[in-house]
Write a protein that holds these residues in place. Structure first.
Motif, PDB file in Angstrom:
ATOM      1  N   GLY A 198      11.358 -13.546 -22.122  1.00  0.00           N
ATOM      2  CA  GLY A 198      12.105 -14.459 -22.983  1.00  0.00           C
ATOM      3  C   GLY A 198      13.359 -13.852 -23.578  1.00  0.00           C
ATOM      4  O   GLY A 198      14.338 -14.565 -23.843  1.00  0.00           O
ATOM      5  N   LYS A 199      13.364 -12.528 -23.769  1.00  0.00           N
ATOM      6  CA  LYS A 199      14.509 -11.874 -24.397  1.00  0.00           C
ATOM      7  C   LYS A 199      15.576 -11.466 -23.373  1.00  0.00           C
ATOM      8  O   LYS A 199      16.760 -11.404 -23.711  1.00  0.00           O
ATOM      9  N   VAL A 200      15.177 -11.179 -22.152  1.00  0.00           N
ATOM     10  CA  VAL A 200      16.147 -10.640 -21.187  1.00  0.00           C
ATOM     11  C   VAL A 200      16.537 -11.639 -20.099  1.00  0.00           C
ATOM     12  O   VAL A 200      17.510 -11.397 -19.380  1.00  0.00           O
ATOM     13  N   ARG A 201      15.809 -12.740 -19.992  1.00  0.00           N
ATOM     14  CA  ARG A 201      16.123 -13.703 -18.932  1.00  0.00           C
ATOM     15  C   ARG A 201      17.530 -14.262 -19.105  1.00  0.00           C
ATOM     16  O   ARG A 201      17.930 -14.649 -20.205  1.00  0.00           O
ATOM     17  N   GLY A 202      18.284 -14.285 -18.025  1.00  0.00           N
ATOM     18  CA  GLY A 202      19.652 -14.768 -18.056  1.00  0.00           C
ATOM     19  C   GLY A 202      20.678 -13.701 -18.386  1.00  0.00           C
ATOM     20  O   GLY A 202      21.888 -13.952 -18.320  1.00  0.00           O
ATOM     21  N   ARG A 203      20.217 -12.487 -18.717  1.00  0.00           N
ATOM     22  CA  ARG A 203      21.142 -11.405 -19.064  1.00  0.00           C
ATOM     23  C   ARG A 203      21.793 -10.864 -17.794  1.00  0.00           C
ATOM     24  O   ARG A 203      21.134 -10.587 -16.810  1.00  0.00           O
ATOM     25  N   ARG A 204      23.103 -10.712 -17.856  1.00  0.00           N
ATOM     26  CA  ARG A 204      23.851 -10.147 -16.747  1.00  0.00           C
ATOM     27  C   ARG A 204      23.852  -8.638 -16.890  1.00  0.00           C
ATOM     28  O   ARG A 204      24.233  -8.096 -17.935  1.00  0.00           O
ATOM     29  N   ILE A 205      23.403  -7.922 -15.868  1.00  0.00           N
ATOM     30  CA  ILE A 205      23.303  -6.465 -15.960  1.00  0.00           C
ATOM     31  C   ILE A 205      24.060  -5.814 -14.814  1.00  0.00           C
ATOM     32  O   ILE A 205      24.295  -6.428 -13.768  1.00  0.00           O
ATOM     33  N   ILE A 206      24.455  -4.581 -15.045  1.00  0.00           N
ATOM     34  CA  ILE A 206      25.162  -3.783 -14.044  1.00  0.00           C
ATOM     35  C   ILE A 206      24.413  -2.463 -13.885  1.00  0.00           C
ATOM     36  O   ILE A 206      24.114  -1.788 -14.883  1.00  0.00           O
ATOM     37  N   ILE A 207      24.120  -2.098 -12.651  1.00  0.00           N
ATOM     38  CA  ILE A 207      23.420  -0.846 -12.365  1.00  0.00           C
ATOM     39  C   ILE A 207      24.330   0.018 -11.502  1.00  0.00           C
ATOM     40  O   ILE A 207      24.814  -0.430 -10.459  1.00  0.00           O
ATOM     41  N   SER A 208      24.582   1.228 -11.952  1.00  0.00           N
ATOM     42  CA  SER A 208      25.438   2.157 -11.209  1.00  0.00           C
ATOM     43  C   SER A 208      24.572   3.113 -10.410  1.00  0.00           C
ATOM     44  O   SER A 208      23.618   3.700 -10.933  1.00  0.00           O
ATOM     45  N   PHE A 209      24.904   3.286  -9.135  1.00  0.00           N
ATOM     46  CA  PHE A 209      24.151   4.163  -8.252  1.00  0.00           C
ATOM     47  C   PHE A 209      25.022   5.355  -7.852  1.00  0.00           C
ATOM     48  O   PHE A 209      26.164   5.172  -7.415  1.00  0.00           O
ATOM     49  N   PRO A 210      24.519   6.567  -8.003  1.00  0.00           N
ATOM     50  CA  PRO A 210      25.282   7.749  -7.575  1.00  0.00           C
ATOM     51  C   PRO A 210      25.314   7.842  -6.059  1.00  0.00           C
ATOM     52  O   PRO A 210      24.593   7.128  -5.356  1.00  0.00           O
ATOM     53  N   SER A 211      26.131   8.732  -5.554  1.00  0.00           N
ATOM     54  CA  SER A 211      26.166   8.947  -4.107  1.00  0.00           C
ATOM     55  C   SER A 211      24.819   9.505  -3.655  1.00  0.00           C
ATOM     56  O   SER A 211      24.186  10.286  -4.358  1.00  0.00           O
ATOM     57  N   THR A 212      24.380   9.092  -2.475  1.00  0.00           N
ATOM     58  CA  THR A 212      23.118   9.551  -1.909  1.00  0.00           C
ATOM     59  C   THR A 212      23.376   9.999  -0.482  1.00  0.00           C
ATOM     60  O   THR A 212      23.701   9.183   0.380  1.00  0.00           O
ATOM     61  N   GLY A 213      23.252  11.311  -0.237  1.00  0.00           N
ATOM     62  CA  GLY A 213      23.589  11.826   1.088  1.00  0.00           C
ATOM     63  C   GLY A 213      25.048  11.543   1.387  1.00  0.00           C
ATOM     64  O   GLY A 213      25.943  11.934   0.645  1.00  0.00           O
ATOM     65  N   ARG A 214      25.310  10.832   2.464  1.00  0.00           N
ATOM     66  CA  ARG A 214      26.683  10.476   2.831  1.00  0.00           C
ATOM     67  C   ARG A 214      27.087   9.117   2.264  1.00  0.00           C
ATOM     68  O   ARG A 214      28.220   8.674   2.472  1.00  0.00           O
ATOM     69  N   GLU A 215      26.164   8.448   1.576  1.00  0.00           N
ATOM     70  CA  GLU A 215      26.454   7.135   1.023  1.00  0.00           C
ATOM     71  C   GLU A 215      27.249   7.288  -0.267  1.00  0.00           C
ATOM     72  O   GLU A 215      26.860   8.049  -1.161  1.00  0.00           O
ATOM     73  N   PRO A 216      28.385   6.574  -0.420  1.00  0.00           N
ATOM     74  CA  PRO A 216      29.201   6.708  -1.635  1.00  0.00           C
ATOM     75  C   PRO A 216      28.548   6.015  -2.824  1.00  0.00           C
ATOM     76  O   PRO A 216      27.652   5.170  -2.659  1.00  0.00           O
ATOM     77  N   PRO A 217      28.975   6.336  -4.047  1.00  0.00           N
ATOM     78  CA  PRO A 217      28.450   5.633  -5.221  1.00  0.00           C
ATOM     79  C   PRO A 217      28.923   4.184  -5.242  1.00  0.00           C
ATOM     80  O   PRO A 217      29.953   3.845  -4.663  1.00  0.00           O
ATOM     81  N   PHE A 218      28.154   3.327  -5.899  1.00  0.00           N
ATOM     82  CA  PHE A 218      28.565   1.933  -6.042  1.00  0.00           C
ATOM     83  C   PHE A 218      27.803   1.313  -7.200  1.00  0.00           C
ATOM     84  O   PHE A 218      26.885   1.932  -7.763  1.00  0.00           O
ATOM     85  N   THR A 219      28.177   0.103  -7.594  1.00  0.00           N
ATOM     86  CA  THR A 219      27.495  -0.603  -8.670  1.00  0.00           C
ATOM     87  C   THR A 219      27.029  -1.962  -8.174  1.00  0.00           C
ATOM     88  O   THR A 219      27.612  -2.541  -7.251  1.00  0.00           O
ATOM     89  N   VAL A 220      25.985  -2.447  -8.778  1.00  0.00           N
ATOM     90  CA  VAL A 220      25.449  -3.766  -8.485  1.00  0.00           C
ATOM     91  C   VAL A 220      25.421  -4.558  -9.787  1.00  0.00           C
ATOM     92  O   VAL A 220      25.005  -4.039 -10.827  1.00  0.00           O
ATOM     93  N   GLU A 221      25.867  -5.795  -9.726  1.00  0.00           N
ATOM     94  CA  GLU A 221      25.799  -6.681 -10.872  1.00  0.00           C
ATOM     95  C   GLU A 221      24.890  -7.850 -10.512  1.00  0.00           C
ATOM     96  O   GLU A 221      25.049  -8.476  -9.462  1.00  0.00           O
ATOM     97  N   THR A 222      23.932  -8.130 -11.359  1.00  0.00           N
ATOM     98  CA  THR A 222      22.984  -9.201 -11.074  1.00  0.00           C
ATOM     99  C   THR A 222      22.490  -9.809 -12.384  1.00  0.00           C
ATOM    100  O   THR A 222      22.697  -9.238 -13.458  1.00  0.00           O
TER     101      THR A 222
END
Length: 576
Positions: A25-49
């Motif tokens: 009830g408190k977090v539903r509908g909240r827009r969040i952003i998660i930042s991911f560091p580089s993993t192996g050869r994969e570059p860092p990126f962010t996800v918004e959901t």
């Protein structure tokens, strides 16, 4: 629990996790952003959901290992959000909020510091940010963590070719519309990363401090774009962030937690010594030991440093990571910490072929027993025989007392349990009664016990202080050193423990039932409802032959012993 799935139209993996009912009830509908560091050869990126009844998004990789690493980052981030939602909103001091805003500065420098692009990019970035902060405009381009702001053309169209003059020509106001629009997502990311639920009335101040940190980062990045990588002279304005305990953090130190855990759980002295060293290692790496300030990324970097230092996978996994996870879980169990930053962190490299520990060969066991038979030191004379012909750990038989060599159902046995003067065993399954191999009896072991008395057989009585290592520990270490000195130097054969490996392997070769072997050696895979019957265990033990030295390293030796007569059922009577 997080779930893994793939869409039919994509090879990329998806992260899915249901939102806990108590915070939905408190977090539903909240827009969040998660930042991911580089993993192996994969570059860092962010996800918004957006949080719904579940959180779902693509981890942007078809590689299952990379997906699992990113899933751990997402679970840690979401756990902080849920933990904060379970607490009442907190009011933070201006000092704490200023310290918190440094995360924004660090984010921009980490994302763009090495390759900032053209100078014009950061001039426009600072211009829009200042205009929004001073209320000179009512709308502004949004900033998203990890994004690449390129607003030069938009800034020139908005403010004219003279950027500073164009902004200053607009009147300042108390309006926060553009401030929220430009920095709202950054502020939300900041609170989520730290697991803080802030009082609504403090949001304008947080937005302003976020803007100030972003503008300061823009100035430094502008210098980098002009190939000036000198330190930021204003970086010291940010105080050290001390997380509020109300937000799920803990002001306690790792040392405090360790000492409380030690007093409550009464671990062995060797565990105390090992874990105290682990705490010191993490403290040196972090430069502090405040539990609430430790992050998931801190633990990963520490693990990486241990790997670089040459520590083995087993040492890092079973000693370092296991100890810190247990201590932080102890804080969670006592309601002093909401999220364990070490949760889910594992060694990423599996054990390779050629690293697994191996047993001694029959010929090597024969040589060790022959060498032991010529020794006068009680530990060197008897411990190799007891270990080889029972599968016991050296640390278990090194703690034997004379009073625990007794008779049961007419069979000479040794009762393995923690030494009466403060010893310890590995676990509850280690405590057991094991028949003594007839070859050991025929070699005179019971006479030795009778002459030695009812006390410790292989060490002088220990202090009994649980904070100190038990005296038997020194005996096992010296025995290992002695075996190495005799030429047994194969790094894949632990000098003492390879005898236990040999016993189990020999039992397999003789087709002895696995459950019987488990009961003899005190291994926890046996059912807690299944107890070894002395006669059954004895019948298995007398099948174990005493190997004799041959020229063939791989020769399987049958029954019999080194100059001993054929085994008898009872042997001589142990002392009363």
């Amino acid at each position: 629990m997080a779930f893994t799935s793939q869409r039919r139209d994509s090879s990329n993996w998806r992260f899915r996790q249901r939102v806990p009912v108590d915070v939905l009830g408190k977090v539903r509908g909240r827009r969040i952003i998660i930042s991911f560091p580089s993993t192996g050869r994969e570059p860092p990126f962010t996800v918004e959901t957006t949080i719904g009844t579940e959180v779902s998004f693509s981890t942007r990789t078809p590689d299952k290992n990379v997906h699992e690493a990113r899933s751990l980052v997402a679970q840690t981030h979401l756990a902080k959000i849920y933990a904060a939602a379970r607490t009442e909103p907190v009011k933070l001091s201006s000092r704490t909020l200023t310290a918190l805003s440094k995360d924004i500065y660090d984010l921009f420098l980490a994302t763009h510091g090495d390759d900032p692009g053209p100078v014009r990019r950061w001039e426009a970035f600072k211009g829009f940010s200042r205009a929004a902060m001073e209320g000179r405009i009512q709308d502004a381009p949004e900033l998203v963590p990890g994004s690449e702001p390129d607003e030069a053309a938009a800034a020139e169209a908005r403010f004219g070719p003279g950027l500073t003059q164009g902004i200053d020509a607009l009147p300042a106001s108390d309006s926060t519309a553009a401030l929220e629009q430009r920095f709202g997502r950054l502020a939300n990311w900041l609170l989520a990363e730290r697991g803080i639920e802030l009082l609504p009335e403090q949001r304008p101040l947080l937005l302003k401090l976020t803007a100030m940190a972003a503008i300061q980062a823009g100035r430094q990045l502008k210098k980098h774009a002009a190939y000036d990588f000198s330190p930021d002279p204003e970086i010291s304005r940010f105080p050290t962030f001390e997380p509020p305990s109300e937000a799920g953090g803990s002001h306690r130190t790792l040392t405090d937690v360790f000492e409380r855990w030690r007093k409550e759980t009464h671990p062995s002295a060797s565990t105390v010594s090992t874990w105290r060293g682990v705490v010191a290692s993490l403290k040196r790496h972090l430069g502090h030991e405040v539990v609430g300030r430790i992050t998931h990324e801190d633990i990963v970097r520490w693990k990486d440093r241990l790997v670089d230092a040459g520590l083995s996978r087993k040492t890092i996994s079973h000693n370092h990571l296991a100890a810190i996870k247990a201590l932080l879980n102890f804080e969670i169990q006592n309601k002093r910490l909401a999220v364990n930053p070490a949760a889910g962190i594992k060694m990423g490299v599996k054990r390779r072929a050629g690293q697994r520990m191996r047993p001694y060969t029959d010929n090597e066991v024969a040589r060790i027993l022959a060498l032991a038979a010529r020794e006068t030191s009680p530990a060197q004379r008897w411990l190799p025989w007891l270990a080889a012909l029972s599968g016991a750990r050296i640390g278990e038989v090194a703690q034997l007392w004379g009073q625990r060599i007794t008779m049961e159902d007419g069979i000479a046995v040794m009762v393995i349990r923690p030494a009466e003067d403060g010893g310890s065993l590995k676990n509850e399954w280690s405590e057991r009664t094991v028949p003594i191999h007839p070859a050991i009896i025929e070699a005179g072991f019971l006479d030795f016990v009778r002459q030695h008395g009812s006390g410790p057989l292989f060490y002088r009585r220990s202090s009994g202080d649980p904070s100190k290592k038990h005296a038997s520990k020194g005996v096992t270490n010296r025995l290992a050193a002695w075996i190495r000195e005799q030429g047994f130097t194969d790094p894949r054969k632990a000098p003492n423990h390879a005898l236990r490996h040999w016993f189990v392997t020999m039992g397999q070769r003789l087709h002895i039932n696995d459950s019987v072997i488990e009961a003899i050696i005190g291994h926890e895979e046996g059912s807690e409802y299944r107890h070894g019957h002395t006669q059954t265990l004895y019948e298995a033990i007398i099948k174990i032959p005493v190997p004799v030295e041959t020229g063939n390293q791989n020769q399987t030796v049958g029954g019999g012993s080194l100059g001993c007569p054929a085994p008898t059922r009872h042997g001589r009577e142990p002392p009363a």
